[in-house]
Design a protein around this motif. Structure first.
Motif, PDB file in Angstrom:
ATOM      1  N   ASP A  52       0.830  -1.211   0.000  1.00 14.38           N
ATOM      2  CA  ASP A  52       0.000   0.000   0.000  1.00 14.38           C
ATOM      3  C   ASP A  52       0.859   1.253   0.000  1.00 14.38           C
ATOM      4  OD1 ASP A  52      -2.275  -1.531  -0.019  1.00 14.38           O
ATOM      5  OD2 ASP A  52      -2.557  -1.455   2.158  1.00 14.38           O
ATOM      6  N   ARG A  53       1.975   1.186   0.732  1.00  9.54           N
ATOM      7  CA  ARG A  53       2.880   2.333   0.735  1.00  9.54           C
ATOM      8  C   ARG A  53       3.482   2.557  -0.648  1.00  9.54           C
ATOM      9  NH1 ARG A  53       5.727   6.081   2.893  1.00  9.54           N
ATOM     10  NH2 ARG A  53       7.965   6.262   2.553  1.00  9.54           N
ATOM     11  N   CYS A  54       3.838   1.467  -1.336  1.00  8.46           N
ATOM     12  CA  CYS A  54       4.363   1.602  -2.698  1.00  8.46           C
ATOM     13  C   CYS A  54       3.320   2.243  -3.620  1.00  8.46           C
ATOM     14  CB  CYS A  54       4.758   0.229  -3.240  1.00  8.46           C
ATOM     15  SG  CYS A  54       6.225  -0.480  -2.458  1.00  8.46           S
ATOM     16  N   LYS A  55       2.058   1.875  -3.429  1.00 14.51           N
ATOM     17  CA  LYS A  55       0.999   2.472  -4.247  1.00 14.51           C
ATOM     18  C   LYS A  55       0.882   3.970  -3.976  1.00 14.51           C
ATOM     19  CE  LYS A  55      -2.017  -1.579  -4.753  1.00 14.51           C
ATOM     20  NZ  LYS A  55      -3.368  -2.139  -4.447  1.00 14.51           N
ATOM     21  N   GLN A  56       1.005   4.362  -2.690  1.00  9.57           N
ATOM     22  CA  GLN A  56       0.950   5.780  -2.353  1.00  9.57           C
ATOM     23  C   GLN A  56       2.106   6.551  -2.991  1.00  9.57           C
ATOM     24  OE1 GLN A  56       0.867   5.981   1.904  1.00  9.57           O
ATOM     25  NE2 GLN A  56      -1.207   5.148   2.079  1.00  9.57           N
ATOM     26  N   ILE A  57       3.281   5.929  -2.995  1.00  4.36           N
ATOM     27  CA  ILE A  57       4.439   6.586  -3.609  1.00  4.36           C
ATOM     28  C   ILE A  57       4.215   6.769  -5.107  1.00  4.36           C
ATOM     29  CG2 ILE A  57       6.884   6.308  -4.169  1.00  4.36           C
ATOM     30  CD1 ILE A  57       7.200   4.882  -1.467  1.00  4.36           C
TER      31      ILE A  57
ATOM     32  N   THR B 234       1.333   6.940  -6.642  1.00  2.00           N
ATOM     33  CA  THR B 234       0.304   7.977  -6.813  1.00  2.00           C
ATOM     34  C   THR B 234       0.898   9.368  -6.624  1.00  2.00           C
ATOM     35  OG1 THR B 234      -1.403   6.452  -6.010  1.00  2.00           O
ATOM     36  CG2 THR B 234      -1.919   8.810  -5.985  1.00  2.00           C
ATOM     37  N   GLY B 235       1.784   9.514  -5.631  1.00  2.00           N
ATOM     38  CA  GLY B 235       2.435  10.799  -5.407  1.00  2.00           C
ATOM     39  C   GLY B 235       3.294  11.227  -6.578  1.00  2.00           C
TER      40      GLY B 235
ATOM     41  N   GLY C  72      -5.650  15.603  -6.577  1.00  2.00           N
ATOM     42  CA  GLY C  72      -4.657  15.588  -5.507  1.00  2.00           C
ATOM     43  C   GLY C  72      -4.562  16.893  -4.758  1.00  2.00           C
TER      44      GLY C  72
ATOM     45  N   ASP D  26       2.733  11.738   8.953  1.00  3.85           N
ATOM     46  CA  ASP D  26       2.954  10.800   7.850  1.00  3.85           C
ATOM     47  C   ASP D  26       4.418  10.424   7.725  1.00  3.85           C
ATOM     48  OD1 ASP D  26       0.280  10.917   7.328  1.00  3.85           O
ATOM     49  OD2 ASP D  26       0.442  12.309   5.631  1.00  3.85           O
TER      50      ASP D  26
ATOM     51  N   ALA E  83       0.588  16.985  -3.816  1.00  4.35           N
ATOM     52  CA  ALA E  83       1.635  16.059  -3.392  1.00  4.35           C
ATOM     53  C   ALA E  83       3.035  16.615  -3.603  1.00  4.35           C
ATOM     54  CB  ALA E  83       1.484  14.733  -4.144  1.00  4.35           C
TER      55      ALA E  83
ATOM     56  N   GLN F 167       5.977  16.468  -0.907  1.00  3.55           N
ATOM     57  CA  GLN F 167       7.212  15.747  -1.211  1.00  3.55           C
ATOM     58  C   GLN F 167       8.431  16.628  -0.967  1.00  3.55           C
ATOM     59  OE1 GLN F 167       7.225  12.421  -2.021  1.00  3.55           O
ATOM     60  NE2 GLN F 167       9.408  12.663  -1.600  1.00  3.55           N
TER      61      GLN F 167
END
Length: 424
Positions: free
Chosen positions: A253-258, A260-261, A273, A289, A315, A319
């Motif tokens: 899930d974290r990889c998916k968030q990255i 998406t970012g 976003g 976060d 995002a 970032q």
């Protein structure tokens, strides 16, 4: 203001400064010729011409204070008036026989540097016509002591004063022009560097966006497989294995968030976003976060915003802050500090660490890619991306070493670029 208009404005100001010097030179020359050399000249009329030059300079200064563009035509007219004033002075003091007639070359030198080709040749034609007219029309000088080479002596003295005045003005003019050219070249070099960096960012963005799209499918496939595993009876019986699957799912899930970012930072799905919040909430949530995946021994957070302010962010801004935190954490795992303040209409964010600090070379090359002390491939892009992302928002990034130990990076952003009204 265009580059040409800026150049014309600087050139007009340079003409004003040189005219002040020319006026002083004319006054000194008139005094020397009349009182020291004993030459009888029409002081009242020549002083009137000097007064006209003073009025012209004052009018030009008022013109420079206006917002109207300075054109080549204005520069040409200013030089024409200078040539006319010189012609009037020479007419009153012997015409073409006056040794100061060589000052026409000074005016032509100024014109060839400040004007376009056509205007320069027009100035040459006007000065040449004035020279020819002075050969026919002038008020002859009455020189004392003409016997025994007196005239030749006075002429040589006048020629020396003319040479000295022209030399001083040319040195001052050429020196100033050279400095302007160096400033222009430095400005162009900065623009080329900025263009190269922005091109680098575009290529990196395209690469990251393409990689994010390509990663979407395998990540989705792995997610489906993990969900299937969690429901399979033989996996449900092994509690340790189920816990490992949950951890794998969380990391997935974290990889998916990255991913998406990355897509949002590259401009895709930007509208979805974009989030409306306040500065205090933005930094509070960003800190939470970031601490969810990093664990510095101490995180010193001071949010001194009173009152709070509404902003809009996406995002990319988040970032940027993450990159500052990551750099500080890698340099100082035991302590990372963050302070957020407001100075008038600017948001000031300072991230500190207790690490070894920046080397002098890194401070000098802040914002250029691949400048890092980590000595590994691909490092050095964090601050590069931070500097360029903040620059696009109209802000600045300043790095410095703290007294004693550690370093700090100060990020300053104008609130107008973050306000809901500015975004809309």
């Amino acid at each position: 203001m265009s580059a040409q208009e800026t150049t014309n404005r600087k050139n007009l100001l340079l003409l004003v400064q040189l005219r002040w010097l020319a006026v002083v030179g004319q006054v000194i020359t008139i005094l020397i010729v009349h009182f020291q050399m004993g030459v009888d000249i029409p002081l009242a009329q020549m002083t009137g011409i000097v007064a006209c030059l003073l009025v012209l300079n004052l009018a030009t200064l008022l013109r420079l204070n206006s917002d109207r563009d300075v054109t080549q035509a204005e520069l040409f007219i200013e030089l024409i008036l200078d040539v006319a004033a010189l012609t009037a002075q020479l007419y009153l003091s012997g015409g073409a026989a006056n040794p100061f007639v060589s000052l026409y070359l000074l005016q032509i030198t100024l014109g060839s540097t400040l004007l376009d080709t056509r205007s320069t040749w027009a100035l040459v034609a006007f000065a040449s016509l004035c020279f020819l007219l002075l050969m026919r029309f002038n008020q002859p000088l009455v020189l004392p002591n003409l016997e025994d080479g007196g005239f030749l002596t006075r002429y040589i003295q006048g020629a020396f004063v003319s040479f000295l005045l022209a030399a001083i003005l040319l040195v001052l003019f050429i020196t100033r022009i050279s400095r302007n050219l160096r400033e222009r070249d430095a400005h162009l070099a900065d623009l080329r560097q900025q263009s190269a960096e922005e091109d680098h960012i575009v290529r990196m963005g395209l690469l990251a966006s393409g990689a994010a799209h390509e990663l979407g499918t395998p990540l989705a496939t792995v997610s489906v497989i993990l969900n299937d595993w969690r429901r399979m009876p033989k996996f449900k019986k092994d509690a340790e294995l189920i816990e490992d699957i949950r951890e794998m799912q969380a990391q997935l899930d974290r990889c998916k968030q990255i991913v998406t970012g990355i897509l949002m930072s590259s401009g895709e799905t930007r509208g979805e976003g974009t989030i409306r919040t306040t500065i205090r909430d933005f930094f509070d949530e960003t800190v939470v976060d970031w601490l969810a995946s990093r664990s510095p021994a101490t995180f010193d957070y001071n949010n001194a915003l009173v009152p709070d302010t509404a902003i809009v962010f996406d995002a990319a801004l988040k970032q940027v802050v993450f990159n500052l935190f990551d750099n500080a954490f890698e340099a100082s795992p035991n302590w990372v500090g963050l302070s957020v303040t407001r100075q008038e209409d600017k948001l000031v964010t300072i991230v500190r660490d207790a690490g070894p600090g920046f080397s002098p070379d890194m401070l000098d090359t802040l914002g250029t890619p691949y400048q890092s002390s980590k000595n590994r491939p691909g490092s050095g892009l964090g601050l590069f991306l931070v500097v360029n992302a903040v620059r696009k928002l109209g802000g600045t990034v300043v790095a410095a070493n703290n007294p004693g130990k550690g370093a700090s990076v100060t990020l300053t952003l104008p609130l107008t670029t973050l306000s809901p009204e500015g975004i809309a």
